[in-house]
Write an enzyme that holds these catalytic residues in place. Structure first.
Site, short mmCIF file in Angstrom:
data_model
loop_
_atom_site.label_atom_id
_atom_site.label_comp_id
_atom_site.label_asym_id
_atom_site.label_seq_id
_atom_site.Cartn_x
_atom_site.Cartn_y
_atom_site.Cartn_z
N GLU A 245 0.89 -1.18 0.00
CA GLU A 245 0.00 0.00 0.00
C GLU A 245 0.91 1.21 0.00
O GLU A 245 1.50 1.56 1.03
CB GLU A 245 -0.88 0.00 1.26
CG GLU A 245 -1.82 -1.18 1.37
CD GLU A 245 -3.02 -1.07 0.44
OE1 GLU A 245 -3.36 0.04 0.02
OE2 GLU A 245 -3.61 -2.11 0.12
N CYS A 279 -2.11 9.38 2.25
CA CYS A 279 -1.88 8.79 0.93
C CYS A 279 -2.99 9.10 -0.05
O CYS A 279 -2.80 9.00 -1.26
CB CYS A 279 -1.70 7.28 1.07
SG CYS A 279 -3.09 6.48 1.86
P1 NAP Z 1 8.28 4.94 4.88
O1 NAP Z 1 9.42 5.82 5.17
O2 NAP Z 1 8.29 4.15 3.63
O3 NAP Z 1 8.14 3.98 6.15
C1 NAP Z 1 7.10 3.07 6.28
C2 NAP Z 1 7.54 1.92 7.15
O4 NAP Z 1 8.56 1.20 6.46
C3 NAP Z 1 8.17 2.34 8.48
O5 NAP Z 1 7.81 1.42 9.47
C4 NAP Z 1 9.65 2.28 8.17
O6 NAP Z 1 10.46 2.09 9.31
C5 NAP Z 1 9.68 1.04 7.31
N1 NAP Z 1 10.88 0.91 6.50
C6 NAP Z 1 11.65 1.89 5.97
N2 NAP Z 1 12.69 1.34 5.30
C7 NAP Z 1 12.57 0.01 5.41
C8 NAP Z 1 13.33 -1.11 4.96
N3 NAP Z 1 14.42 -0.95 4.23
N4 NAP Z 1 12.91 -2.34 5.27
C9 NAP Z 1 11.79 -2.54 6.00
N5 NAP Z 1 11.05 -1.53 6.48
C10 NAP Z 1 11.41 -0.27 6.18
O7 NAP Z 1 6.90 5.74 4.88
P2 NAP Z 1 6.37 6.81 5.93
O8 NAP Z 1 7.15 8.08 5.75
O9 NAP Z 1 6.24 6.22 7.28
O10 NAP Z 1 4.89 6.99 5.36
C11 NAP Z 1 4.64 7.78 4.25
C12 NAP Z 1 4.36 6.98 3.00
O11 NAP Z 1 3.40 5.97 3.24
C13 NAP Z 1 3.77 7.85 1.91
O12 NAP Z 1 4.36 7.56 0.68
C14 NAP Z 1 2.30 7.46 1.93
O13 NAP Z 1 1.62 7.73 0.73
C15 NAP Z 1 2.39 6.02 2.24
N6 NAP Z 1 1.11 5.54 2.75
C16 NAP Z 1 0.34 4.71 1.98
C17 NAP Z 1 -0.90 4.27 2.45
C18 NAP Z 1 -1.76 3.35 1.65
O14 NAP Z 1 -2.61 2.69 2.25
N7 NAP Z 1 -1.60 3.24 0.34
C19 NAP Z 1 -1.35 4.69 3.69
C20 NAP Z 1 -0.54 5.53 4.44
C21 NAP Z 1 0.68 5.95 3.96
P3 NAP Z 1 11.15 3.36 10.02
O15 NAP Z 1 10.03 4.16 10.54
O16 NAP Z 1 11.99 2.74 11.04
O17 NAP Z 1 11.93 4.08 8.96
#
Ligand code: NAP
Length: 470
Positions: A245, A279
């Protein structure tokens, strides 16, 4: 708070600070989890899977129902947690708690509807004497990874269906907002969830993520977050099921035959909900030229009325961004757009992590704001000639989660429904509309698969065929 591994609340001498993004004050600490902790959690999750797959559905239903009741009794505490560790205002946080309770309740309801069907074997020549059916069985251990922007409900969207379906889960919540997830885990344990079924490991994704997603004992990775992390995880995961997602830069089309005041109000709210860290937040608004000036003036006026400030103050309309670093990034994108000739109508400034709600017009196609996901309180208005031009421009990006159209003409609505390249089309509301039981997910770089409890349950279970040769 401590982290949860197989029913034990584990502490560590090394901690991660959880900060209030408004002023960086310390809200709490969580343990600095390691790959070793992930490994222990997966060891225990193997037992958890054996336990949950053998629990009768009525047990899973009663645990999830009771969890929802406990969340209800902790409503205000959960809302304050969301609003202290994250960006949401207290009023936005209360709405999220209500939705998370609903998500867990629907998970309980769906646990009794994990159905199979009979198979017409006799439709194949030579199989006249065969009868049988398929039923759905749990997939196994699920790795759930969640983002910061809905720190409770997006966790509920993974834990609810995973548990309802008979799986075990190792959850890694976002490092900046782990407390809401840990409190949901408390609610589940207090409701009687057998301890081995759920672990919550706190720690940095880039340090412990690979150990979690590449472990062969994990049968599915259910990820919500940004494209960059999503792509990295997809490469590391290997041969297992993946749910992604991801993000978007959602388009809204506003045609001259719509109710303009309703469109303005919905689009302003959709652009600035959760500081635009959403998102399905509104990022691009395509307005038919005849009503463009009227729409723009009303939009800017409403935007200017927003009170930006401390998220726990009842009167605040929009809180801080999740970190000052993110606020700086967003303002860099604003400066880039201004330099390239975009016209700033309001906002565009920041103080610490507070960014003023920002509206642009005349955005050049060479800017990040035009084609990438800003994930901040920045929206651009575009004047368009007709519906087809608006649809072409809406589709001309790498994302496709939600799209929206305001029109009172059914033909226009159906034309957009057919031609917008997205997972959902919302008619006469902004893209920022979702109920938790609908199939939710996107096309292109917005993701793979669908959530929304019934649909997540399909992803988190697999069909097993039973065939009798009579
Ligand atoms: P993010 O930086 O991608 O982080 C999301 C999760 O992934 C966090 O728990 C993060 O951990 C973890 N993560 C990061 N690098 C990783 C790796 N190499 N391996 C495994 N896990 C890893 O996103 P965010 O800034 O929290 O959220 C924003 C993004 O989420 C936006 O792009 C938004 O559009 C998207 N989003 C999508 C939806 C949907 O349902 N489509 C809903 C909400 C948000 P850490 O926190 O420790 O870095």
């Amino acid at each position: 708070m401590k982290m949860l591994i197989g029913g034990n609340w584990i502490d560590k001498s090394r901690k991660i600070d959880v900060l209030n993004p408004f002023d960086n004050s310390l809200v709490d600490t969580v343990p600095y989890g390691t790959a070793e902790d992930i490994n222990k959690a997966i060891d225990i999750a193997q037992k958890g899977y054996e336990i949950n797959r053998n629990l009768p559905a009525h047990k899973r239903i009663s645990i999830l129902k009771k969890t929802a009741d406990i969340m209800e009794s902790r409503y205000e505490e959960l809302a304050k947690t969301i609003a202290s560790e994250g960006s949401k205002t207290i009023n936005e946080a209360r709405k999220e708690v209500g939705r998370a309770i609903n998500t867990i309740t629907i998970s309980a309801e769906e646990a009794r509807r994990i159905n199979g069907e009979t198979i017409p074997f006799d439709s194949a020549e030579g199989s006249e004497n065969r009868v049988g059916y398929y039923y759905r069985f749990p997939i196994g251990i699920i790795a759930a990874i969640t983002p910061f922007n809905d720190p409770l409900n997006l966790v509920a969207h993974k834990l609810g269906p995973a548990i309802a379906g008979g799986n075990s889960v190792v959850l890694k919540p976002a490092t900046v907002t782990p407390l809401s997830a840990l409190k949901l885990a408390e609610c589940l344990l207090d409701a009687g969830l057998p301890a081995e079924i759920l672990s919550v490991v706190t720690g940095h994704g880039h340090e412990i993520g690979d150990a979690l997603v590449s472990d062969e004992r994990i049968r599915m990775v259910s990820f919500t977050g940004g494209v960059e992390a999503g792509e990295h995880i997809t490469k590391k995961a290997g041969l297992k099921k993946i749910g992604m997602e991801l993000g978007s830069n959602s388009p809204v089309i506003v045609l001259e035959d719509c109710e303009i005041d309703k469109a303005v109000e919905s689009c302003v709210s959709g652009a600035f909900w959760a500081v635009g860290q959403n998102c399905i937040g509104v990022q691009r608004v395509y307005i038919q030229d005849l009503i463009y000036n009227d729409f723009r003036d009303k939009f800017v006026k409403q935007t200017k009325s927003y009170k930006v400030g401390y998220q726990l103050d009842e009167n605040t309309d929009m809180g801080p961004m999740i970190t000052e670093k993110e606020a700086i990034r967003v303002i860099d994108w604003v400066e880039d757009a201004k330099e390239k000739g975009a016209n700033l109508l309001t906002g565009g400034t920041r103080k610490g992590s507070l960014v003023q709600p920002t509206v642009f017009e005349n955005m050049p196609s060479t800017t990040k704001l035009d084609c990438e996901e800003v994930f901040g309180p920045i929206v651009t208005l575009y004047s368009i000639n007709n519906l087809d031009e608006a649809i072409d421009k809406s589709n001309n990006v790498n994302y496709g989660l939600h799209g929206a159209i305001f029109t009172n003409n059914l033909n226009n609505a159906f034309h957009a429904i057919k031609n917008m390249d997205v997972g959902s089309v919302i008619v006469n509301d902004s893209t920022d509309y979702r109920v938790d039981l609908m199939p939710f997910g996107g096309v292109k770089r917005s993701g793979l698969g669908r959530e929304g409890i019934k649909f997540a349950l399909q992803e988190m279970t697999e069909p097993k065929v039973v065939c009798f040769n009579l």
